[in-house]
Design an enzyme around this catalytic site. Structure first.
Site, mmCIF file in Angstrom:
data_model
loop_
_atom_site.group_PDB
_atom_site.id
_atom_site.type_symbol
_atom_site.label_atom_id
_atom_site.label_comp_id
_atom_site.label_asym_id
_atom_site.label_seq_id
_atom_site.Cartn_x
_atom_site.Cartn_y
_atom_site.Cartn_z
ATOM 1 N N TRP A 151 0.805 -1.217 0.000
ATOM 2 C CA TRP A 151 0.000 0.000 0.000
ATOM 3 C C TRP A 151 0.841 1.271 0.000
ATOM 4 O O TRP A 151 0.326 2.355 -0.196
ATOM 5 C CB TRP A 151 -0.956 0.022 1.201
ATOM 6 N N ASN A 152 2.129 1.175 0.256
ATOM 7 C CA ASN A 152 2.847 2.432 0.522
ATOM 8 C C ASN A 152 3.176 3.244 -0.733
ATOM 9 O O ASN A 152 3.187 4.469 -0.662
ATOM 10 C CB ASN A 152 4.066 2.209 1.413
ATOM 11 N N LYS A 175 -2.141 -7.586 -8.496
ATOM 12 C CA LYS A 175 -2.995 -7.670 -7.298
ATOM 13 C C LYS A 175 -2.459 -6.610 -6.334
ATOM 14 O O LYS A 175 -1.476 -6.829 -5.628
ATOM 15 C CB LYS A 175 -2.875 -9.077 -6.686
ATOM 16 N N GLY A 228 6.387 -6.480 -0.491
ATOM 17 C CA GLY A 228 5.598 -6.446 0.731
ATOM 18 C C GLY A 228 6.431 -6.908 1.900
ATOM 19 O O GLY A 228 7.667 -6.856 1.861
ATOM 20 N N GLU A 250 10.676 -8.308 -3.000
ATOM 21 C CA GLU A 250 11.193 -7.038 -2.459
ATOM 22 C C GLU A 250 10.554 -6.876 -1.095
ATOM 23 O O GLU A 250 9.364 -6.591 -0.988
ATOM 24 C CB GLU A 250 10.775 -5.867 -3.369
ATOM 25 N N LEU A 251 11.338 -7.074 -0.040
ATOM 26 C CA LEU A 251 10.739 -7.188 1.292
ATOM 27 C C LEU A 251 11.131 -6.013 2.199
ATOM 28 O O LEU A 251 11.483 -4.972 1.722
ATOM 29 C CB LEU A 251 11.144 -8.537 1.885
ATOM 30 N N CYS A 284 10.106 1.055 2.681
ATOM 31 C CA CYS A 284 10.959 -0.110 2.933
ATOM 32 C C CYS A 284 12.391 0.306 3.225
ATOM 33 O O CYS A 284 13.112 -0.389 3.918
ATOM 34 C CB CYS A 284 10.918 -1.042 1.730
ATOM 35 N N GLU A 385 11.394 -4.431 11.837
ATOM 36 C CA GLU A 385 10.871 -3.324 11.040
ATOM 37 C C GLU A 385 9.593 -2.778 11.674
ATOM 38 O O GLU A 385 8.637 -3.526 11.887
ATOM 39 C CB GLU A 385 10.556 -3.815 9.619
HETATM 40 P P1 NAD Z 1 1.980 -7.163 2.994
HETATM 41 O O1 NAD Z 1 2.994 -8.228 2.924
HETATM 42 O O2 NAD Z 1 0.986 -7.209 4.088
HETATM 43 O O3 NAD Z 1 1.143 -7.093 1.644
HETATM 44 C C1 NAD Z 1 1.756 -6.897 0.379
HETATM 45 C C2 NAD Z 1 0.865 -7.469 -0.696
HETATM 46 O O4 NAD Z 1 0.859 -8.894 -0.592
HETATM 47 C C3 NAD Z 1 -0.593 -7.058 -0.605
HETATM 48 O O5 NAD Z 1 -1.114 -6.891 -1.906
HETATM 49 C C4 NAD Z 1 -1.239 -8.245 0.078
HETATM 50 O O6 NAD Z 1 -2.612 -8.350 -0.177
HETATM 51 C C5 NAD Z 1 -0.467 -9.387 -0.545
HETATM 52 N N1 NAD Z 1 -0.404 -10.640 0.225
HETATM 53 C C6 NAD Z 1 -0.278 -10.785 1.557
HETATM 54 N N2 NAD Z 1 -0.223 -12.095 1.877
HETATM 55 C C7 NAD Z 1 -0.289 -12.802 0.709
HETATM 56 C C8 NAD Z 1 -0.273 -14.183 0.373
HETATM 57 N N3 NAD Z 1 -0.172 -15.128 1.304
HETATM 58 N N4 NAD Z 1 -0.353 -14.531 -0.915
HETATM 59 C C9 NAD Z 1 -0.432 -13.599 -1.885
HETATM 60 N N5 NAD Z 1 -0.470 -12.269 -1.625
HETATM 61 C C10 NAD Z 1 -0.393 -11.863 -0.340
HETATM 62 O O7 NAD Z 1 2.803 -5.791 3.017
HETATM 63 P P2 NAD Z 1 2.230 -4.314 3.214
HETATM 64 O O8 NAD Z 1 1.859 -4.141 4.651
HETATM 65 O O9 NAD Z 1 1.215 -4.005 2.166
HETATM 66 O O10 NAD Z 1 3.531 -3.438 2.868
HETATM 67 C C11 NAD Z 1 4.490 -3.117 3.791
HETATM 68 C C12 NAD Z 1 5.704 -4.003 3.640
HETATM 69 O O11 NAD Z 1 6.212 -3.920 2.312
HETATM 70 C C13 NAD Z 1 6.859 -3.579 4.524
HETATM 71 O O12 NAD Z 1 7.472 -4.701 5.093
HETATM 72 C C14 NAD Z 1 7.807 -2.897 3.551
HETATM 73 O O13 NAD Z 1 9.158 -2.871 3.975
HETATM 74 C C15 NAD Z 1 7.614 -3.700 2.330
HETATM 75 N N6 NAD Z 1 8.044 -2.951 1.142
HETATM 76 C C16 NAD Z 1 9.165 -3.354 0.493
HETATM 77 C C17 NAD Z 1 9.618 -2.629 -0.609
HETATM 78 C C18 NAD Z 1 10.851 -3.041 -1.360
HETATM 79 O O14 NAD Z 1 11.014 -2.602 -2.488
HETATM 80 N N7 NAD Z 1 11.719 -3.875 -0.814
HETATM 81 C C19 NAD Z 1 8.910 -1.513 -1.039
HETATM 82 C C20 NAD Z 1 7.772 -1.128 -0.343
HETATM 83 C C21 NAD Z 1 7.338 -1.876 0.744
#
Ligand code: NAD
Length: 492
Positions: A151-152, A175, A228, A250-251, A284, A385
């Site tokens: 979402w960010n 998605k 995510g 990308e975590l 992130c 984090e």
């Molecule tokens: P999240 O992991 O909760 O969700 C990310 C996406 O994954 C959403 O679309 C969600 O619906 C989907 N998702 C969740 N579980 C799933 C599953 N089991 N199967 C398939 N899809 C699934 O993350 P968030 O809260 O939306 O975002 C914040 C996180 O993202 C933070 O940890 C941040 O550091 C990371 N992030 C990383 C980068 C990068 O480039 N490394 C960039 C931005 C954000």
């Protein structure tokens, strides 16, 4: 309230579940839009459309140059719509309009850069140790890509995936996060206007554990490009492994910013404040650990706290606002919980540490910019984090100790180094375990430079020429130009 539709096979359609869920405006803490809840059947229709377009359909008939031209046309449409799309993102995730506008205005460069790269994907002719053969390689697209985004920065991060995937010749089902789906649904319509054949890009919305999981399981999805949390990344990677899907992740991060005593302290303090409080820490690459050399610790902490305490909070749509709300209520509670934990562990609270009750914050999910001093490297606040406006300040004595502390976390996304000593800049950059190291700057990214994580921060790279490799596989073709094939029992 605006009610959105799914975007599948070039058309906007209602979900087969007949269900919508609310998307909240974090500044007002109230719903502003209704997002379709895509179920497994919707995911299947979207993946089938993407597969048809890829496997012998309209997309596969285009030359690489034609694909590139479509991407360049898309870049123009995104530029035209940038301000409107940025406002939609602010309503959804509460980040500052100034930041989201800058991101979305920059986004067209990804489409033009990868559009230009589309017809420069080349195989090679390896030299051979055998006579009578010719061998060459082809770089072929993987197939249907599932692009799963957080979402960010919904559109920017979708663009990081979609642009190289399409340049490579793949098709995509996006998605987006269930907390910020609207901008991606609006963006999807631009593909039809740009002239992309139906099915090349599709958007299915819904929760990760349901809609996202159905996409990850789908047998026709060949590649998952995920951004995510590491928790979700690990879960989906396990599922993807069952069918040997290609995965890039990308975590999260716990990025250090190291300030040495020879640094320009004014620049370093600006970098430290923007590294953690810009985007309300919801990035992130938030520089969430500030490592200060003993001799400058007191001075830097004093100046940094003074600067952070003057930050203007309030409506993210206002260009005067410097710190906005937290994007979701769950994240808001999580950040407050971390603040409590840090205090219990003995970190010294130097600033903030509470919900922001300023009148300009209204009923929004605001947390005061928070700084903890005397943080030990073993504390949870130094290891995990937070994804909020919370800075941990740690001390170090010398270069080796700084590097040890910086590397002593399971993450490795970004790192900042502040020093005027060129030798130290090279030495420390080499030793830091991070996908990106910034020296005397922080948080700079470009479509031209690879981005990704070491250690638990992920797998694979986005941006730069390397990004296209994530969507290609290599085929080796052998031609017999005259070698004998006489003995069927001997492999030559
Ligand atoms: P999240 O992991 O909760 O969700 C990310 C996406 O994954 C959403 O679309 C969600 O619906 C989907 N998702 C969740 N579980 C799933 C599953 N089991 N199967 C398939 N899809 C699934 O993350 P968030 O809260 O939306 O975002 C914040 C996180 O993202 C933070 O940890 C941040 O550091 C990371 N992030 C990383 C980068 C990068 O480039 N490394 C960039 C931005 C954000």
């Amino acid at each position: 309230m605006r009610r959105y539709l799914l975007y599948i096979d070039g058309r906007e359609i209602a979900p087969q579940t007949h269900t919508w869920f609310d998307s909240y405006n974090p500044f007002l803490a109230e719903p502003w839009a209704q997002i379709p809840q895509g179920g497994a059947a919707d995911v299947d229709v979207a993946v089938q459309a993407a597969h048809r377009s890829f496997a012998g359909g309209a997309w596969s008939q285009l030359t690489a140059t034609e694909r590139g031209q479509l991407l360049c046309r898309l870049a123009q449409l995104v530029a035209r719509e940038a301000d409107r799309l940025a406002e939609v993102e602010v309503r959804d995730n509460g980040k500052l309009l100034a930041e989201m506008s800058a991101q979305v205005r920059y986004l067209p460069r990804w489409f033009s850069y990868f559009g230009g790269l589309a017809d420069k994907i080349e195989g090679r002719v390896p030299p051979l140790d055998k006579k009578g053969y010719f061998n060459f390689t082809r770089r072929e697209p993987l197939g249907v890509v599932a692009a799963i985004t957080p979402w960010n920065s919904p559109l920017l991060l979708a663009g990081w995936k979609v642009a190289p995937a399409l340049a490579a010749g793949c098709t995509v089902v996006i998605k987006p996060s269930e907390y910020a789906s609207a901008s991606t649904l609006e963006f999807a319509r631009l593909f039809a206007e740009a002239g992309f054949p139906p099915g090349v890009v599709n958007v299915v919305t819904g929760p990760g554990h349901d809609t996202g999981a159905a996409l990850v399981r789908h047998p026709l999805v060949k590649k998952i490009s995920f951004t995510g949390s590491d928790r979700s990344g690990r879960a989906l990677n396990e599922v993807a492994a069952q069918s040997f899907k290609h995965v890039s992740l990308e975590l999260g991060g716990k990025s250090p910013q190291i300030v040495f005593d020879d640094a320009d302290l004014g620049d370093a303090i600006n970098g430290a404040v923007s590294g953690i409080f810009a985007a309300t820490g919801q990035t992130c690459i938030a520089g969430s650990r500030l490592l200060l050399q003993d001799s400058i610790y007191e001075e830097v902490v004093g100046r940094l706290v003074a600067m952070a305490s003057s930050a203007r909070m309030g409506d993210p749509m206002s260009l005067d606002t410097q710190v906005g709300p937290i994007a979701t209520q769950a994240q808001y509670e999580k950040v407050l919980h971390y603040i409590q934990t840090a205090q219990q562990e003995g970190a010294r609270l130097l600033l903030g540490g509470a919900r922001a009750l300023r009148p300009e914050c209204g009923r929004g999910w605001f947390i005061e910019p928070t700084v903890f001093g005397e943080v030990a490297a073993t504390m949870r606040i130094a290891q995990e984090e937070v994804f909020g406006p919370v800075l941990s300040v740690l001390r170090f004595n010398n270069e080796d100790e700084a590097v040890d502390i910086a590397n002593d976390v399971r993450y490795g996304l970004g790192a900042g180094v502040w020093t005027k000593d060129i030798g130290r800049a090279f030495r420390v950059s080499e030793q830091l375990q991070a996908g990106t190291v910034w020296v005397n700057t922080y948080r700079v990214v470009s479509f031209m430079s690879p981005f990704g994580g070491y250690k638990d921060s992920g797998l694979g790279r986005e941006n730069g020429i390397e990004a296209i490799d994530e969507y290609l596989q290599t085929k080796s073709v052998w031609i017999n130009t005259g070698a004998p094939t006489t003995n069927p029992f001997v492999l030559r």
